[in-house]
Design a protein around this motif. Structure first.
Motif, mmCIF file in Angstrom:
data_model
loop_
_atom_site.group_PDB
_atom_site.id
_atom_site.type_symbol
_atom_site.label_atom_id
_atom_site.label_comp_id
_atom_site.label_asym_id
_atom_site.label_seq_id
_atom_site.Cartn_x
_atom_site.Cartn_y
_atom_site.Cartn_z
ATOM 1 N N TRP A 1 -0.979 64.274 -23.131
ATOM 2 C CA TRP A 1 0.157 64.337 -24.045
ATOM 3 C C TRP A 1 1.111 63.173 -23.771
ATOM 4 N N SER A 2 1.375 62.906 -22.507
ATOM 5 C CA SER A 2 2.270 61.807 -22.130
ATOM 6 C C SER A 2 1.703 60.463 -22.562
ATOM 7 N N LEU A 3 0.402 60.285 -22.397
ATOM 8 C CA LEU A 3 -0.237 59.041 -22.835
ATOM 9 C C LEU A 3 -0.049 58.847 -24.334
ATOM 10 N N GLY A 4 -0.236 59.898 -25.101
ATOM 11 C CA GLY A 4 -0.040 59.804 -26.546
ATOM 12 C C GLY A 4 1.390 59.452 -26.906
ATOM 13 N N LEU A 5 2.334 60.088 -26.244
ATOM 14 C CA LEU A 5 3.747 59.830 -26.508
ATOM 15 C C LEU A 5 4.135 58.398 -26.128
ATOM 16 N N SER B 1 -2.181 70.034 -15.759
ATOM 17 C CA SER B 1 -1.690 68.696 -15.463
ATOM 18 C C SER B 1 -2.397 67.644 -16.317
ATOM 19 N N LEU B 2 -3.695 67.792 -16.494
ATOM 20 C CA LEU B 2 -4.449 66.844 -17.308
ATOM 21 C C LEU B 2 -3.988 66.888 -18.760
ATOM 22 N N ALA B 3 -3.727 68.078 -19.252
ATOM 23 C CA ALA B 3 -3.233 68.206 -20.624
ATOM 24 C C ALA B 3 -1.880 67.504 -20.767
ATOM 25 N N ALA C 1 -16.696 65.493 -14.475
ATOM 26 C CA ALA C 1 -16.059 65.213 -15.767
ATOM 27 C C ALA C 1 -14.534 65.283 -15.687
ATOM 28 N N PRO C 2 -13.962 66.323 -15.067
ATOM 29 C CA PRO C 2 -12.490 66.366 -14.984
ATOM 30 C C PRO C 2 -11.902 65.188 -14.203
ATOM 31 N N SER C 3 -12.562 64.766 -13.133
ATOM 32 C CA SER C 3 -12.014 63.651 -12.360
ATOM 33 C C SER C 3 -12.122 62.343 -13.139
ATOM 34 N N VAL C 4 -13.222 62.152 -13.860
ATOM 35 C CA VAL C 4 -13.388 60.952 -14.679
ATOM 36 C C VAL C 4 -12.342 60.919 -15.785
ATOM 37 N N VAL D 1 -7.394 58.635 -18.014
ATOM 38 C CA VAL D 1 -6.053 58.770 -18.595
ATOM 39 C C VAL D 1 -5.040 58.027 -17.728
ATOM 40 N N ALA D 2 -5.159 58.143 -16.413
ATOM 41 C CA ALA D 2 -4.236 57.447 -15.509
ATOM 42 C C ALA D 2 -4.371 55.930 -15.678
ATOM 43 N N HIS D 3 -5.599 55.465 -15.856
ATOM 44 C CA HIS D 3 -5.850 54.033 -16.059
ATOM 45 C C HIS D 3 -5.110 53.529 -17.299
ATOM 46 N N TYR D 4 -5.257 54.234 -18.398
ATOM 47 C CA TYR D 4 -4.613 53.800 -19.646
ATOM 48 C C TYR D 4 -3.099 54.000 -19.599
#
Length: 87
Positions: free
Chosen positions: A8-12, A2-4, A63-66, A71-74
């Motif tokens: 990817w979605s953020l980049g797109l 899900s994080l990956a 680290a994973p939660s941060v 990513v969710a913030h951005y």
């Protein structure tokens, strides 16, 4: 996984926003200057807000939660810009 996907979605989404902003910026008119100033101030604000969340522990303790919360913030900021520029 899900994080990956979120990364990817953020980049797109970011590429899409860049694609919508470039034609506006290339005009060089006063509206382009306002857009450029808005873009810079949004980036500073988003980074400062994220740093505050990190310092206060709002992003989590592992680290994973941060990373996920960052990513969710951005993505939220990028999504707002996408809606604004599209309309």
């Amino acid at each position: 996984m899900s994080l990956a996907f979120d990364c990817w979605s953020l980049g797109l989404e970011s590429c899409s926003v860049i694609g919508m902003r470039l034609p506006r910026l290339m005009t060089g008119d006063p509206a382009a200057m306002r857009e450029a100033q808005r873009m810079v101030s949004e980036k500073v604000e988003a980074a400062a807000s994220l740093q505050w969340k990190l310092m206060t522990g709002t992003l989590g303790t592992t680290a994973p939660s941060v990373l996920g919360a960052s990513v969710a913030h951005y993505r939220k900021v990028v999504r707002q810009n996408h809606r604004r520029l599209r309309g």
